[in-house]
Design a protein around this motif. Structure first.
Motif, PDB file in Angstrom:
ATOM      1  N   ALA A   1       6.701   3.479  -2.622  1.00 50.37           N
ATOM      2  CA  ALA A   1       5.487   3.241  -1.853  1.00 50.37           C
ATOM      3  C   ALA A   1       5.510   3.933  -0.501  1.00 50.37           C
ATOM      4  O   ALA A   1       4.481   4.410  -0.024  1.00 50.37           O
ATOM      5  CB  ALA A   1       5.251   1.739  -1.670  1.00 50.37           C
ATOM      6  N   SER A   2       6.672   3.995   0.143  1.00 50.75           N
ATOM      7  CA  SER A   2       6.770   4.573   1.482  1.00 50.75           C
ATOM      8  C   SER A   2       8.225   4.851   1.815  1.00 50.75           C
ATOM      9  O   SER A   2       9.146   4.338   1.153  1.00 50.75           O
ATOM     10  CB  SER A   2       6.178   3.622   2.523  1.00 50.75           C
TER      11      SER A   2
ATOM     12  N   GLU B   1       0.837  -1.187   0.000  1.00 51.46           N
ATOM     13  CA  GLU B   1       0.000   0.000   0.000  1.00 51.46           C
ATOM     14  C   GLU B   1       0.878   1.246   0.000  1.00 51.46           C
ATOM     15  O   GLU B   1       1.753   1.403   0.849  1.00 51.46           O
ATOM     16  CB  GLU B   1      -0.912   0.003   1.236  1.00 51.46           C
ATOM     17  N   SER B   2       0.660   2.139  -0.946  1.00 53.72           N
ATOM     18  CA  SER B   2       1.443   3.367  -1.043  1.00 53.72           C
ATOM     19  C   SER B   2       0.859   4.439  -0.132  1.00 53.72           C
ATOM     20  O   SER B   2      -0.364   4.553   0.009  1.00 53.72           O
ATOM     21  CB  SER B   2       1.441   3.891  -2.482  1.00 53.72           C
TER      22      SER B   2
ATOM     23  N   ARG C   1       0.469  -3.477  -7.107  1.00 56.29           N
ATOM     24  CA  ARG C   1       1.026  -2.324  -6.405  1.00 56.29           C
ATOM     25  C   ARG C   1       2.255  -2.817  -5.653  1.00 56.29           C
ATOM     26  O   ARG C   1       2.154  -3.647  -4.756  1.00 56.29           O
ATOM     27  CB  ARG C   1       0.002  -1.724  -5.440  1.00 56.29           C
TER      28      ARG C   1
ATOM     29  N   GLY D   1       6.569  -2.057  -4.200  1.00 58.70           N
ATOM     30  CA  GLY D   1       7.357  -1.112  -3.424  1.00 58.70           C
ATOM     31  C   GLY D   1       7.929   0.015  -4.251  1.00 58.70           C
ATOM     32  O   GLY D   1       8.057   1.142  -3.787  1.00 58.70           O
TER      33      GLY D   1
ATOM     34  N   GLU E   1       7.238   1.541  -8.081  1.00 57.37           N
ATOM     35  CA  GLU E   1       6.551   1.547  -9.369  1.00 57.37           C
ATOM     36  C   GLU E   1       7.387   2.310 -10.391  1.00 57.37           C
ATOM     37  O   GLU E   1       8.073   3.285 -10.047  1.00 57.37           O
ATOM     38  CB  GLU E   1       5.189   2.238  -9.255  1.00 57.37           C
TER      39      GLU E   1
END
Length: 317
Positions: free
Chosen positions: A116-117, A29-30, A143, A145, A147
């Protein structure tokens, strides 16, 4: 902004401890936004990568973006290579290159990396996972880590994707030589196997794979064959390979070359992991819309028939 699916077919999302993951689809999850402190920390990490890249012999001319949450950075790379007066590569000088990092979107539309984070970036910086592994996708809808995307108004060429691969392998990895940890603790689950990206280039990608006892690779019918040839080099364990020619036992000390569009499903019916090196030839995006790998090789060989081995290099290039 167009998401690019340039990684090898069948590679799933990055499974990193500490990163928020959807429970059922194992996708990263981004984050939507990051704090000022997180921006400063991310920039510190990116500047460390930039500083190291200035002396990286593999740095090439490039202009790309990096995005984390809603924060942008732009990277400009100008490769410098000075030829030997004697014409010998051993006397060549590579770098220091001109590499700059600036906050904000790139001045002209180009391709970029969406992180992503901050946690993903921290783990890449520590060497716990590399950027190539973090960017692997099975499908464009995954989705992950890292993209790879195109900015609005830009459409990547096959050559641009080659630049992306090199940046994944070298911009986000420090040191000379560059070290990548591989194994079941530094990998992701894909196709029923654990995989780690070792090195990414346009013409071939090199992975480490591990198929655990009683696990099956390529059990999903959508993933049991692909557009690219595969070379498996088995270094430990044994398993049964099911292909167009029927079942065959594979074990340590064997290499298995699987041409494009040849089915291959690997069942580890033993009591130890089947492990080794996987080489993927070519790039899915080149072959997904009508060009075959043999046609690609013909075009590549035509290029090499006119390629000059000796090139004059100046300090500006």
């Amino acid at each position: 902004m167009r998401i690019k699916s340039i990684m090898l077919a069948g590679l799933a999302a990055l499974a990193i401890p500490g990163v928020a993951m959807a429970q059922h689809n194992n996708q990263v999850e981004s984050v939507e936004a990051i704090s000022d402190a997180e921006i400063e920390r991310a920039e510190t990490i990116l500047r460390d990568f930039v500083e190291d890249y200035r002396t990286d012999p593999m740095a090439l001319d490039a202009s790309f973006g990096i995005k984390l949450g809603q924060q942008w950075w732009s990277v400009e790379v100008k490769h410098k290579e000075v030829a030997s007066p004697r014409g010998r590569l051993t006397d060549h000088s590579f770098g220091p290159h001109d590499v700059t990092l600036a906050r904000g979107e790139p001045a002209s539309p180009t391709w970029y990396f969406q992180l992503a984070s901050l946690d993903v970036l921290e783990k890449i910086a520590s060497g716990e996972v590399n950027a190539g592994t973090a960017a692997m996708q099975s499908f464009g809808s995954d989705r992950v880590g890292v993209e790879t995307r195109d900015m609005d108004g830009f459409k990547s060429t096959s050559g641009d994707e080659g630049d992306m691969y090199l940046a994944l392998s070298h911009f986000f990895t420090k040191g000379k030589p560059q070290i990548t940890r591989f194994g079941r603790d530094n990998s992701l689950m894909t196709h029923g196997a654990q995989a780690t990206a070792l090195h990414m280039m346009k013409g071939f990608r090199i992975m480490h794979f591990s198929i655990g006892p009683q696990e099956t690779a390529n059990d999903d019918p959508r993933m049991e064959f692909g557009q690219m040839p595969n070379l498996f080099v088995v270094t430990s364990g044994k398993a049964t390979l099911y292909s167009d020619d029927g079942p065959v036992e594979i074990s340590k000390g064997m290499s298995i070359f699987i041409p494009q569009f040849v089915k291959h499903r690997i069942v580890n019916d033993g009591d130890e992991p089947l492990e080794g090196i996987l080489v993927l030839y070519g790039d899915n995006s080149d072959f997904a819309f009508g060009t075959s790998y043999p046609s690609y090789l013909e075009d590549l060989n035509d290029f090499h028939r006119t390629y000059e081995f000796r090139k004059e290099r100046s300090a500006s290039k």
